[in-house]
Design an enzyme around this catalytic site. Structure first.
Site, PDB file in Angstrom:
ATOM      1  N   LYS A  70     124.242  88.759 -14.575  1.00  0.00           N
ATOM      2  CA  LYS A  70     123.390  87.070 -14.034  1.00  0.00           C
ATOM      3  C   LYS A  70     123.793  86.609 -14.951  1.00  0.00           C
ATOM      4  CE  LYS A  70     118.610  85.868 -14.470  1.00  0.00           C
ATOM      5  NZ  LYS A  70     116.907  86.161 -14.930  1.00  0.00           N
TER       6      LYS A  70
ATOM      7  N   ARG B 159     112.527  76.429 -12.022  1.00  0.00           N
ATOM      8  CA  ARG B 159     111.903  76.451 -13.796  1.00  0.00           C
ATOM      9  C   ARG B 159     111.072  75.257 -12.971  1.00  0.00           C
ATOM     10  NH1 ARG B 159     116.380  77.050 -17.351  1.00  0.00           N
ATOM     11  NH2 ARG B 159     117.269  78.306 -16.920  1.00  0.00           N
TER      12      ARG B 159
ATOM     13  N   ARG C 225     118.956  80.712 -22.800  1.00  0.00           N
ATOM     14  CA  ARG C 225     118.770  82.027 -22.180  1.00  0.00           C
ATOM     15  C   ARG C 225     120.234  81.797 -22.871  1.00  0.00           C
ATOM     16  NH1 ARG C 225     114.961  81.093 -17.520  1.00  0.00           N
ATOM     17  NH2 ARG C 225     112.693  81.066 -18.399  1.00  0.00           N
TER      18      ARG C 225
ATOM     19  N   GLU D 102     128.439  95.568 -17.584  1.00  0.00           N
ATOM     20  CA  GLU D 102     127.187  95.468 -17.630  1.00  0.00           C
ATOM     21  C   GLU D 102     126.720  96.573 -16.619  1.00  0.00           C
ATOM     22  OE1 GLU D 102     124.771  94.259 -19.299  1.00  0.00           O
ATOM     23  OE2 GLU D 102     125.361  92.807 -20.628  1.00  0.00           O
TER      24      GLU D 102
ATOM     25  N   LYS E 217     124.373  86.914  -9.952  1.00  0.00           N
ATOM     26  CA  LYS E 217     123.231  86.063  -9.287  1.00  0.00           C
ATOM     27  C   LYS E 217     123.607  84.961 -10.818  1.00  0.00           C
ATOM     28  CE  LYS E 217     118.384  83.881 -10.328  1.00  0.00           C
ATOM     29  NZ  LYS E 217     117.406  84.664 -10.523  1.00  0.00           N
TER      30      LYS E 217
ATOM     31  N   SER F  90     118.458  78.999  -7.087  1.00  0.00           N
ATOM     32  CA  SER F  90     117.945  77.293  -6.398  1.00  0.00           C
ATOM     33  C   SER F  90     118.731  75.671  -6.553  1.00  0.00           C
ATOM     34  CB  SER F  90     116.759  77.016  -7.126  1.00  0.00           C
ATOM     35  OG  SER F  90     117.044  76.969  -8.780  1.00  0.00           O
TER      36      SER F  90
ATOM     37  N   TYR G 158     116.763  81.342   0.278  1.00  0.00           N
ATOM     38  CA  TYR G 158     115.831  80.682   0.853  1.00  0.00           C
ATOM     39  C   TYR G 158     115.718  80.251   2.253  1.00  0.00           C
ATOM     40  CZ  TYR G 158     114.823  80.504  -4.394  1.00  0.00           C
ATOM     41  OH  TYR G 158     114.718  81.084  -5.857  1.00  0.00           O
TER      42      TYR G 158
END
Length: 329
Positions: free
Chosen positions: A203, A213, A224, A240, A255, A281, A320
């Site tokens: 990610k 957001r 972040r 990871e 992602k 998004s 989506y």
């Protein structure tokens, strides 16, 4: 040599001559079962709240979320990933609403499970960012930094309440070190051995999260970058990946999707567990905005992006457009 000798002997175009021919020889095919629908549910909403940066996507009420889940089942979509949007006054430094059995996400999980049962794989976002007043994915230490190990304790609690509420799959998305092992232990120790973990393995700290957001009413201050991955790194994703699999991940995720197809392809070459990619998004918003301007063919662009993600190695795609595309397929 005959007078025709200069013409090509190999003609790949022969296999592109008609729609039926192209369909017959297609190497990759999208299927409704490949798709997972991310969905937002807003606490206290009397009607769906449109998300301005994501035309066609809303923060659902509990009732419209149930309806969306039924529509996804009817279209052949495999899963739904739920994100809770609590009332602002319920946010605090520890993200208490995220572990409240009566918090919005847990209520929504129970609603959807009661509505569709096992006909849809019900997934829950396991992260604190929607519930903290500072908007970070974990609790902060005295210096304002995300405290990795204290956050893991909160994730263990979240895993239990989400599983109790009916999640088939939990998706730890906060990118804390050790999160998969802690969540697996928490699930196993509370009688939820059958609940799967979809690890947000790679990610990245991405500019494409912007519309999300708004979707979750984020209170984020700062960024972040200290816990999400640096977009410049690939080998880090493989590290990871190894850790997540060792700790008990059942499925892994990349992602965002489109800017990281190389990462997706590399991970697909490395593993024998199902791989998800999240078309996030910002990816959605770009296509919708360009289509609204008349600059691209919306429907073709949607299918092309999803096909590219599958071709790169994804077994499952969070998008989506899931229900819309599944109906078309």
């Amino acid at each position: 040599m005959t007078k025709y000798g200069s013409f090509p002997g190999a003609r790949p175009r022969r296999l592109r001559t008609t729609p039926t021919m192209r369909r017959m020889v297609a190497e990759y095919r999208l299927h409704p079962a490949d798709l997972i629908l991310p969905a937002f549910v807003r606490e206290g909403a009397a009607e769906p709240v449109p998300i301005s940066a994501m035309p066609g996507v809303v923060q659902h009420t509990r009732d419209t979320l149930r309806k969306a889940a039924v529509e996804a089942v009817e279209a052949g979509v495999s899963g739904i990933m739920l994100f809770g949007v609590p009332e602002d006054e319920k946010k605090d430094a520890a993200g208490t609403a995220g572990t409240d059995p009566d918090g919005i996400l847990q209520v929504a999980l129970r609603d959807v499970r009661a509505e569709v049962g096992d006909d849809l794989v019900i997934m829950s976002d396991l992260c604190l960012d929607e519930y903290t007043d500072h908007g970070h994915c974990g609790v902060l230490d005295a210096d304002g930094r995300v405290d990795n190990d204290a956050t893991l304790e909160r994730y263990a609690e979240m895993a239990q309440v989400q599983a109790d509420a009916g999640a088939h799959v939990v998706g730890p998305s906060g990118m804390m070190d050790g999160q998969i092992g802690v969540v697996r232990d928490a699930l196993d120790q509370t009688g939820h051995e059958d609940v799967s973990i979809l690890a947000y393995t790679a990610k990245y700290s991405s500019a494409f999260y912007g519309p999300f957001r708004e979707a979750v009413g984020s209170s984020l201050k700062g960024d972040r970058k200290t816990y999400q991955q640096d977009p410049a790194n690939l080998r880090e994703s493989l590290r990871e990946l190894a850790l997540d699999l060792e700790e008990g991940a059942d499925m892994v995720m990349v992602k965002p999707a489109l800017p990281y197809l190389d990462v997706l392809a590399k991970i697909a070459d490395e593993v024998d567990v199902p791989i998800a990619a999240y078309q996030i998004s910002g990816e959605y918003a770009m296509v919708e905005a360009a289509a609204e301007k008349g600059w691209i063919d919306r429907d073709r662009a949607i299918l092309e992006t999803l096909t590219g993600i599958k071709r790169a190695g994804a077994n499952m795609i969070l998008t989506y457009w899931a229900t819309e595309v599944a109906r078309g397929l």
